[in-house]
Scaffold this active site. Structure first.
Site, PDB file in Angstrom:
ATOM      1  N   GLY A   7      31.912  38.059  48.293  1.00 19.60           N
ATOM      2  CA  GLY A   7      30.621  37.742  48.894  1.00 19.60           C
ATOM      3  C   GLY A   7      29.618  37.236  47.881  1.00 19.60           C
ATOM      4  O   GLY A   7      28.862  36.291  48.140  1.00 19.60           O
TER       5      GLY A   7
ATOM      6  N   ASP B   1      41.638  39.360  55.298  1.00 25.12           N
ATOM      7  CA  ASP B   1      41.381  38.660  54.034  1.00 25.12           C
ATOM      8  C   ASP B   1      39.966  38.081  54.030  1.00 25.12           C
ATOM      9  O   ASP B   1      39.541  37.433  54.997  1.00 25.12           O
ATOM     10  CB  ASP B   1      42.397  37.531  53.848  1.00 25.12           C
ATOM     11  CG  ASP B   1      42.153  36.769  52.565  1.00 25.12           C
ATOM     12  OD1 ASP B   1      42.381  37.338  51.489  1.00 25.12           O
ATOM     13  OD2 ASP B   1      41.700  35.612  52.649  1.00 25.12           O
TER      14      ASP B   1
ATOM     15  N   HIS C  99      39.998  45.310  37.564  1.00 26.39           N
ATOM     16  CA  HIS C  99      38.887  44.924  38.432  1.00 26.39           C
ATOM     17  C   HIS C  99      38.701  45.907  39.585  1.00 26.39           C
ATOM     18  O   HIS C  99      37.977  45.618  40.529  1.00 26.39           O
ATOM     19  CB  HIS C  99      39.120  43.528  39.020  1.00 26.39           C
ATOM     20  CG  HIS C  99      39.304  42.478  37.999  1.00 26.39           C
ATOM     21  ND1 HIS C  99      40.518  42.237  37.398  1.00 26.39           N
ATOM     22  CD2 HIS C  99      38.427  41.597  37.451  1.00 26.39           C
ATOM     23  CE1 HIS C  99      40.383  41.246  36.533  1.00 26.39           C
ATOM     24  NE2 HIS C  99      39.127  40.849  36.547  1.00 26.39           N
TER      25      HIS C  99
ATOM     26  N   GLY D  55      46.987  25.949  44.968  1.00 29.01           N
ATOM     27  CA  GLY D  55      47.133  27.395  45.050  1.00 29.01           C
ATOM     28  C   GLY D  55      48.499  27.887  45.472  1.00 29.01           C
ATOM     29  O   GLY D  55      48.812  29.056  45.303  1.00 29.01           O
TER      30      GLY D  55
END
Length: 584
Positions: A414, A565, A218, A497
Site C-alpha cells: 500500500g 494477493d 522483511h 516477471g
C-alpha cells in the site's frame, strides 16, 4: 507503536540526511537519488554497489566503507530501490572497470537491479550481479535460486569488497563473490513482530507463547509457527538444519554470525552463540571467527538468525583483508579508521514531501470532468484526467492494500502504490494540453517505475508504460486500442516477471481483465470496462485458492491459501477507477 519519526513519508529521506551528516567524513549522498557514496574509494577498480530496502540498518548503508562497498542504493522501507536510483548510484562510483552488484534475492530487488544493469549496459558499462540466497528455510536445495537473502549479506559483502579492492577483474571478483555466497547458510526465528513507520498494525501477529521459525528479514512468515522454546533448543534445531544443508565435516573452518533482528539484546545473542559453539566443537568444526551483533535488522522485530560461512584458503584470504565502516570493521584499521579531514562541504537538496501526501485512507475521490455522460473513447486529456482519478483512488486505499499485504507479505504494498501513484499524478498534472494519448500513459508509467521500488514499481509501471511505449502518436483511444494496449502490457509484465495465472500475483487479476476487454470491446468503452472490472474482481477472489509462486509469500506454500494477493487487488482498483471515470 510509538516511533521516533516526524512523518512516515519522510522516514528514509530524513534517516539518510542524519546518517550522512553524522558520518560525513566517510560518506556523501548522491545529489539526486537515495544513494550513499564512499568519499575516498580506490580508483581504477571494479565498483561494488550493494542495496535494498531501508529499515534493515545498518545494512545496507552501513556496509559502505574501505574494503567494503563503494556505494549503496537505498529503497523505501522494506522495498527495493527503483532502477533509476540503482543506475545513478552505480554510475557515480563506476571507474572504468565495471560494476558488481550484490543484493538479497527478492522479486523486487531482482527486477529493479536487472533494469538498473540494463540501463548501465546501454551506456557501455560492464556489469555483473550476485544475489545473496543464504536462507535455508525459504526453499529446498533443489530450488536454491528461490532462496532469499538474510544476514548472510554480511559475509558476502565483506568478501566482495575485498575481492574488488584487491584489483581483481569483474569476472574474477564475481566468481569469488559467488563462491562466498554459495558457502553461506542462514536460518532465522522471530519472537515478536516489526511495525513499518506510518502503518497502524504490526506486519504479523504472534501469540504470547508463539514463535515463527524460518522468518524472513522483511517479516515474511516462516515455515512453521510453534510454541516458545528455550535458547538451547532453538539453537540446536537451527544449527542442525544449516548443517544438513551443507557439506560441513570435521576439520572444516567456519565464521559464525548470530544476528539480532532489531529488538534482541547482545545478552541473548551470546547465549545462542554459546550453544552453537558447543555444537561445532562436538562436530570438530573449527570457528575461525565469530560475531554477535545486529547487522541485518527488521525494524524492532524480536528474534535472531544464525549464519555459518564455510571457509577455504582462498576465501580466508579475502575475509582476512582489512575493512572499515562505522558499523563493521575487520583487520588492521590504521588509515581506514582514521578521521579524514576535508575542507569541502556539500549541500544536498531533496524533494520535500508535498502537502497532499496521503498518510491514511481518505474518502473515494470524486469524478470531475467537462464531458457529461459515459465516454465512448478517450482523448489525451480524458486519459490524463482518468489516470489522475485512479491515482487518487489508489492512494485513498493505502491502508486497505497494506492490510492485505501484511497477511502474507511484508505490508509495504500500500505504501509503495500510494507513493508511485503520487509521483504519477504529479507528472500528469504537468501534461495538460498533451495531444498524444499514448504519451500520457507512458509518462505515468515511467513516473511509477522510477519512484516506487520493490517488485510493484517494475510491474505496475509496466502496466501503463509497456503498452504505450513505441506506439505511433494518436489523439484518441478507441475501445479496441485500449484492449490492444493492455494486452501488450500484460505480455511485457509476464515476460519480465514470468508469472502465470494461478501463481498468486497481479497477473491473476490482469489476465482475465485483459481477456474481458478483448471479448467486449465491440460493446463500447463503458461495457468493456465493466466486464474487465468484474473479471479482475473475480481474479482477486481466485487468488485466495492459490499457493504463491512469487514474492515474499512464496515460502509460505500452503499457508498462503485463504489470503488474497495485494497486487491483484491493486489491478482491480485500477480497472474499477477506469470504469468509474468513463461512466462519470
Amino acid at each position: 507503536m510509538k516511533k521516533i519519526i516526524n512523518h512516515a513519508d519522510n522516514v528514509v529521506k530524513e534517516m539518510l540526511e542524519g546518517y550522512i551528516s553524522a558520518y560525513s567524513r566517510y560518506y556523501r549522498k548522491h545529489p539526486d537519488v537515495n544513494g550513499v557514496l564512499l568519499r575516498q574509494k580506490r580508483r581504477g577498480k571494479v565498483a561494488l554497489v550493494i542495496g535494498g530496502g531501508s529499515g534493515h540498518e545498518p545494512m545496507f548503508s552501513g556496509f559502505v566503507g574501505k574494503g567494503l562497498a563503494d556505494a549503496a542504493a537505498c529503497g523505501n522501507v522494506f522495498a527495493s530501490p527503483d532502477p533509476n536510483t540503482i543506475y545513478e548510484t552505480a554510475k557515480a562510483v563506476e571507474d572504468g572497470q565495471g560494476v558488481l552488484f550484490v543484493y538479497g534475492c527478492y522479486a523486487g530487488d531482482n527486477l529493479n537491479f536487472d533494469m538498473g544493469e540494463e540501463m548501465l549496459r546501454d551506456e557501455g558499462i560492464e556489469t555483473a550481479h550476485v544475489r545473496v540466497r543464504d536462507d535455508v528455510a525459504s526453499a529446498p536445495p533443489d530450488r536454491v535460486e528461490d532462496r532469499r537473502g538474510i544476514a548472510g549479506d554480511v559475509f558476502v559483502v565483506k568478501t566482495a569488497g575485498a575481492a574488488c579492492d584487491a584489483g581483481l577483474s569483474l569476472e574474477e571478483a564475481t566468481r569469488i563473490t559467488k563462491k562466498a555466497r554459495d558457502n553461506t547458510k542462514s536460518i532465522g526465528v522471530a519472537t515478536a513482530p516489526a511495525q513499518l513507520p506510518g502503518v497502524e498494525k504490526p506486519i504479523f501477529e504472534l501469540g504470547e507463547n508463539e514463535i515463527e521459525y524460518g522468518m524472513g528479514l522483511h517479516g515474511e512468515r516462516g515455515v512453521l509457527r510453534t510454541k516458545w522454546q528455550p535458547a538451547d533448543v532453538l539453537a540446536e534445531k537451527m544449527y542442525g538444519q544449516i548443517k544438513e544443508d551443507t557439506a560441513l565435516k570435521a576439520g572444516d573452518e567456519v565464521c559464525v554470525l548470530v544476528n539480532g533482528l532489531g529488538a534482541t539484546t547482545i545478552t541473548e545473542l551470546a547465549i545462542v552463540y554459546r550453544k552453537v559453539k558447543e555444537l561445532l566443537d562436538k562436530d570438530k568444526i573449527r570457528v575461525y571467527d565469530a560475531d554477535l551483533n545486529n547487522y541485518c535488522t527488521s525494524q524492532e522485530m524480536g528474534g535472531f538468525s544464525i549464519t555459518l560461512f564455510q571457509l577455504d584458503e582462498e576465501l580466508k584470504q579475502y575475509y582476512d583483508m582489512p575493512c572499515y565502516s562505522p558499523y563493521y570493521a575487520k583487520g588492521e584499521l590504521t588509515e581506514s579508521s582514521r578521521e579524514i579531514k576535508e575542507e569541502c562541504e556539500e549541500k544536498y537538496q531533496e524533494e520535500t514531501c508535498s502537502a497532499d501526501s496521503v498518510s491514511q485512507d481518505t474518502e473515494e475521490p470524486c469524478v470531475s470532468r467537462e464531458k457529461k455522460g459515459p465516454l465512448t473513447e478517450l482523448t489525451a486529456e480524458d486519459a490524463r484526467e482518468m489516470l489522475i482519478y485512479i491515482a487518487d483512488k489508489v492512494r485513498a486505499k493505502k491502508s486497505y492494500l497494506t492490510e492485505i499485504d501484511s497477511a502474507i507479505g511484508d505490508g509495504d504494498h500500500g505504501i509503495g502504490m500510494a507513493g508511485g501513484m503520487k509521483k504519477a499524478k504529479e507528472r500528469l498534472q504537468q501534461m495538460k494540453g498533451e495531444q498524444n494519448v499514448y504519451a500520457v500513459f507512458e509518462a505515468a508509467g515511467k513516473a511509477m517505475l522510477m519512484s516506487m521500488g520493490g517488485a510493484s514499481g517494475v510491474i505496475f509501471g509496466s502496466l501503463y508504460l509497456a503498452g504505450a511505449k513505441d506506439m505511433e502518436e494518436k489523439g484518441v483511444l478507441t475501445p479496441e486500442d485500449l484492449a490492444k494496449m493492455e494486452r501488450k502490457s500484460l505480455a511485457a509484465i509476464q515476460e519480465r516477471g514470468k508469472a502465470e495465472v494461478g501463481d498468486k500475483t497481479m497477473v491473476d487479476a490482469l489476465t482475465p481483465a485483459v481477456e474481458a476487454l478483448e471479448a467486449n470491446c465491440d460493446k463500447g468503452l463503458l461495457e468493456m470496462l465493466r466486464a474487465a472490472e468484474e473479471a479482475a474482481g473475480q481474479g482477486v477472489e481466485d487468488t485466495k485458492k492459490y499457493v504463491a509462486k512469487f514474492g515474499r509469500a512464496k515460502s509460505l506454500m500452503e499457508r498462503a491459501i485463504g489470503y488474497q494477493d495485494a497486487g491483484a487487488a491493486s489491478v482491480w482498483l485500477i480497472f474499477q477507477g477506469m470504469r468509474e471515470y468513463v461512466e462519470g
